[in-house]
Design an enzyme around this catalytic site. Structure first.
Site, short mmCIF file in Angstrom:
data_model
loop_
_atom_site.label_atom_id
_atom_site.label_comp_id
_atom_site.label_asym_id
_atom_site.label_seq_id
_atom_site.Cartn_x
_atom_site.Cartn_y
_atom_site.Cartn_z
N ARG A 196 29.69 25.24 -2.12
CA ARG A 196 30.37 24.67 -3.29
C ARG A 196 29.46 24.65 -4.50
O ARG A 196 29.92 24.72 -5.63
CB ARG A 196 30.92 23.28 -2.94
CG ARG A 196 29.87 22.27 -2.57
CD ARG A 196 30.45 21.07 -1.83
NE ARG A 196 30.80 21.39 -0.44
CZ ARG A 196 31.36 20.52 0.40
NH1 ARG A 196 31.64 19.30 0.00
NH2 ARG A 196 31.64 20.88 1.64
N LYS A 213 21.02 23.43 10.41
CA LYS A 213 22.03 23.48 11.46
C LYS A 213 21.33 23.42 12.81
O LYS A 213 20.28 24.02 12.99
CB LYS A 213 22.85 24.77 11.34
CG LYS A 213 23.75 24.81 10.10
CD LYS A 213 24.56 26.08 10.03
CE LYS A 213 25.35 26.17 8.74
NZ LYS A 213 26.45 25.20 8.66
N1 BES Z 1 29.00 28.01 5.88
C1 BES Z 1 29.35 26.71 6.31
C2 BES Z 1 30.80 26.59 6.80
C3 BES Z 1 31.16 27.34 8.03
C4 BES Z 1 31.12 26.73 9.27
C5 BES Z 1 31.61 28.64 7.97
C6 BES Z 1 31.48 27.43 10.40
C7 BES Z 1 31.97 29.35 9.10
C8 BES Z 1 31.92 28.72 10.32
C9 BES Z 1 29.17 25.70 5.16
O1 BES Z 1 28.18 26.02 4.26
C10 BES Z 1 28.81 24.41 5.76
O2 BES Z 1 27.75 24.31 6.33
N2 BES Z 1 29.69 23.44 5.63
C11 BES Z 1 29.49 22.15 6.15
C12 BES Z 1 29.79 21.18 5.04
C13 BES Z 1 29.42 19.78 5.33
C14 BES Z 1 27.93 19.60 5.36
C15 BES Z 1 30.04 18.92 4.27
C16 BES Z 1 30.44 21.94 7.31
O3 BES Z 1 31.58 22.38 7.23
O4 BES Z 1 30.02 21.39 8.32
MG MG Z 2 26.28 25.21 4.81
#
Ligand code: BES
Ligand code: MG
Ligand code: ZN
Length: 477
Positions: free
Chosen positions: A332, A258
Site C-alpha cells: 500500500r 514473515k
Molecule cells: N504480499 C503480501 C500479501 C500476500 C499474502 C500476497 C499472501 C500473496 C499471498 C502483503 O505485502 C502482506 O504482507 N500483507 C500483509 C498485511 C498485513 C501486515 C496488514 C498480510 O496480508 O498479512
Molecule cells: Mg508484505
C-alpha cells in the site's frame, strides 16, 4: 515456445483432430464411419465427457459442449475440457492438432484454443536441460469459418502477453530485482511498440516518493518507478486509462519478517506489475486504439541495518504522513505514491492490481480477485462482465466510511495497518486516501500464484488480469 495457431480450409486426416460438438446429432456424418458414430453416441449417452478414437492414421477426439448454461460458463467448461485434453495430447506426444468446431461459434472455438494454449505454458529457464522437458505440441489448426484471421491474431497476442506476465512472476528475485524488471519492461516495450520511461533512485528521491523509498530502505538494490505509455493517434479516449501495478519483486515482510513458510512464493509479489506490463503489451501489440498508461513502482521489501521499522513516520509523495505500524504492509505504501502520480494525467479511470493482502486470499481462495471501487455500479459492472467472460472473476467488497476509523493514527495523518478484521478492505481504504479520480482496486493475492496445478491455469504464476483487462478495454471501443 508459443503454439502456432492457423486457419485451414481443408481437413488433413493424417493429423489428429478434435471435434467440439453439442451432441452426437450435430456431428457431421462425413467425418466418421458407422462404427465410430455408434461408439460416439454410446459414450455420449453414458455421460462420458469426451471421446477418444484411435484410428490407424490419427486420433479423433470429441469434446462435448455443455448447453443450457450461461455462455460464460459454457466457455469456461470448454477451456477446462481443453486443459484436460492437453494432458492426453502430451502423453501421445502429438505435435500438431486440428480443431473442428461443429457448433460453428467463435466464442466456443476461442475458449477451447485458449484452454489448449494456456495449458501449453512452461517455465523452463532454470532447468539445465530444458529441451528434455519441453511440451511437444507446436501447432493448432482451426478448420471452419467460425473465426477469422484477425480474431486468431488477437488471440495469439493475448496468449503471448499472458506468457510474458507469467514469466515475469515466475522469475525469482535472484534474477528479477527492480532494475532488471525495468529492463524487461523496456524490452517488451520495444517489441510491442509502447513507450517506457524508468525513474531511477535519484529521480525517485528528487520527487520525494516517500512510500517507495521507505520500503526500499532495507534493500541493497535501488528501486525503480516505471511509466509505460501507449498513446495511439486514433485513440477513442482523450483522458488515459491508468493501470497501476504493485511491483514488490520480493516481500520478506521487512523488519516484521514473515515467519515459517509465509516467505514461500513471495517472488510473486510483483504479479500486479506483471499484469500491467502484460496488458499494455497486448494492447500495443494488437494496436488497440485506447490511450493507456501503466505505472509500476518496483522494489524488494527486505531488511538490513537501515531498514524502515514500525514507529517510523514517513512523508508520502502526496505530502501526507503515514505512521508505519507494520513493515509487511508495504504494498500500500508503494502503490500510494503511484496512485498519487496518476493524478497528473487527469485519468478517465485508474485500475490498480496488487497481491496486497493475505486477507483477500482467505476470503475467496484462489478462485478470483476482490475489488473495491468508488465508481458507479454501472461502470463497475463492465469490469465484472469481463471477469466472468474471461473467468477471472471479481467480487466486490465495500469501502464504507466507518473502516477509515481503523486507519487513524495517534501521531500521523494515517497508519498503514488496520485491525485484525477486514484486512483486504482496510488496505483498500488506505489506497483510497491517495485517489481523487474514478478508481478500481483489484487485490489479486489469492489468484496470482498457484502452488498446485489447476487445469489450464497451471502451477506457479497465472498471469491473472491480462485477459480480464484486454477484454475490458476491447469492450470500450
Ligand atoms: N504480499 C503480501 C500479501 C500476500 C499474502 C500476497 C499472501 C500473496 C499471498 C502483503 O505485502 C502482506 O504482507 N500483507 C500483509 C498485511 C498485513 C501486515 C496488514 C498480510 O496480508 O498479512
Ligand atoms: Mg508484505
Ligand atoms: Zn507484499
Amino acid at each position: 515456445m508459443k503454439i502456432n495457431i492457423s486457419k485451414i480450409s481443408e481437413l488433413d486426416h493424417n493429423i489428429s483432430i478434435i471435434y467440439i460438438s453439442e451432441s452426437p446429432e450435430k456431428i457431421n456424418k462425413d467425418y466418421f464411419n458407422r462404427e465410430e458414430l455408434e461408439y460416439i453416441k454410446n459414450q455420449f449417452e453414458n455421460k462420458k465427457k469426451s471421446v477418444a478414437i484411435n484410428t490407424y492414421k490419427n486420433w479423433k477426439y470429441i469434446e462435448w459442449i455443455e448447453t443450457g448454461k450461461e455462455q460464460y460458463i459454457v466457455k469456461e467448461k470448454l477451456r477446462r475440457a481443453a486443459g484436460n485434453l492437453y494432458s492426453q495430447l502430451k502423453n501421445s506426444k502429438l505435435e500438431q492438432i486440428c480443431l473442428v468446431d461443429l457448433s460453428d461459434n467463435a466464442e466456443n472455438t476461442i475458449a477451447f484454443v485458449e484452454g489448449l494454449s494456456l495449458s501449453h505454458y512452461q517455465f523452463l529457464k532454470y532447468y539445465s536441460k530444458p529441451e528434455e522437458k519441453k511440451n511437444f505440441l507446436k501447432e493448432i489448426q482451426i478448420f471452419g469459418s467460425a473465426i477469422d484471421n484477425e480474431q486468431i491474431s488477437e488471440l495469439d497476442i493475448l496468449i503471448e502477453s499472458v506468457y510474458h506476465a507469467k514469466n515475469l512472476v515466475n522469475e525469482p528475485v535472484s534474477f528479477l530485482n527492480a532494475e532488471q524488471f525495468s529492463y524487461e519492461i523496456e524490452k517488451l516495450g520495444q517489441d510491442a511498440g509502447f513507450e517506457v520511461e524508468v525513474f531511477n533512485k535519484v529521480k525517485i528521491e528528487s520527487l520525494k516518493m516517500g512510500g517507495l523509498l521507505a520500503v526500499n530502505k532495507g534493500s541493497v538494490d535501488p528501486p525503480t518507478f516505471n511509466i509505460l505509455t501507449w498513446k495511439p493517434k486514433d485513440a477513442v479516449n482523450q483522458k488515459p486509462y491508468v493501470l497501476v501495478g504493485k511491483g514488490v519483486v520480493y516481500d520478506t515482510g521487512g523488519m516484521n519478517i514473515k515467519t515459517e513458510n509465509y516467505l514461500d512464493t513471495m517472488k510473486s509479489d510483483m504479479a500486479g506489475a506483471a499484469t500491467v506490463t502484460g496488458t499494455i503489451y497486448a494492447i500495443a501489440k494488437a494496436e488497440i486504439p485506447i490511450y493507456v498508461i501503466g505505472l509500476i513502482p518496483a522494489t524488494d521489501n527486505r531488511l538490513n541495518a537501515n531498514a524502515y521499522v514500525p514507529d517510523d513516520v514517513i512523508t508520502m509523495y502526496n505530502k501526507s504522513t503515514v505512521e508505519v505500524r507494520n513493515t509487511d504492509a508495504e504494498g500500500r505504501l508503494i502503490l500510494a505514491d503511484a496512485l498519487h502520480f496518476a493524478k497528473k494525467y487527469d485519468p478517465e479511470l485508474v485500475i490498480d492490481l496488487a497481491t496486497l493482502t493475505g486477507s483477500a486470499l482467505m476470503a475467496i481462495g484462489n478462485l478470483g480477485m476482490v475489488a473495491m471501487t468508488n465508481v458507479t455500479d454501472d461502470q463497475f459492472e463492465q469490469l465484472k462482465i469481463s471477469g466472468n467472460n474471461m473467468y477471472e472473476r471479481i467480487v466486490e467488497l465495500p469501502l464504507w466510511e466507518e473502516y477509515a476509523e481503523m486507519l487513524k493514527s495517534d501521531i500521523a495523518d494515517i497508519k498503514n495497518l488496520g485491525g485484525r478484521e477486514a484486512g483486504a478492505i482496510t488496505a483498500g481504504k488506505f489506497l483510497e486516501h491517495f485517489t481523487e479520480y474514478p478508481w478500481i482496486h483489484l487485490d489479486i493475492a489469492g489468484c496470482a500464484f498457484l502452488t498446485k496445478k489447476d487445469n489450464y491455469r497451471g502451477v506457479g504464476a497465472t498471469g491473472v488480469g491480462v485477459r480480464l483487462l484486454f477484454d475490458f478495454f476491447n469492450n470500450q471501443l
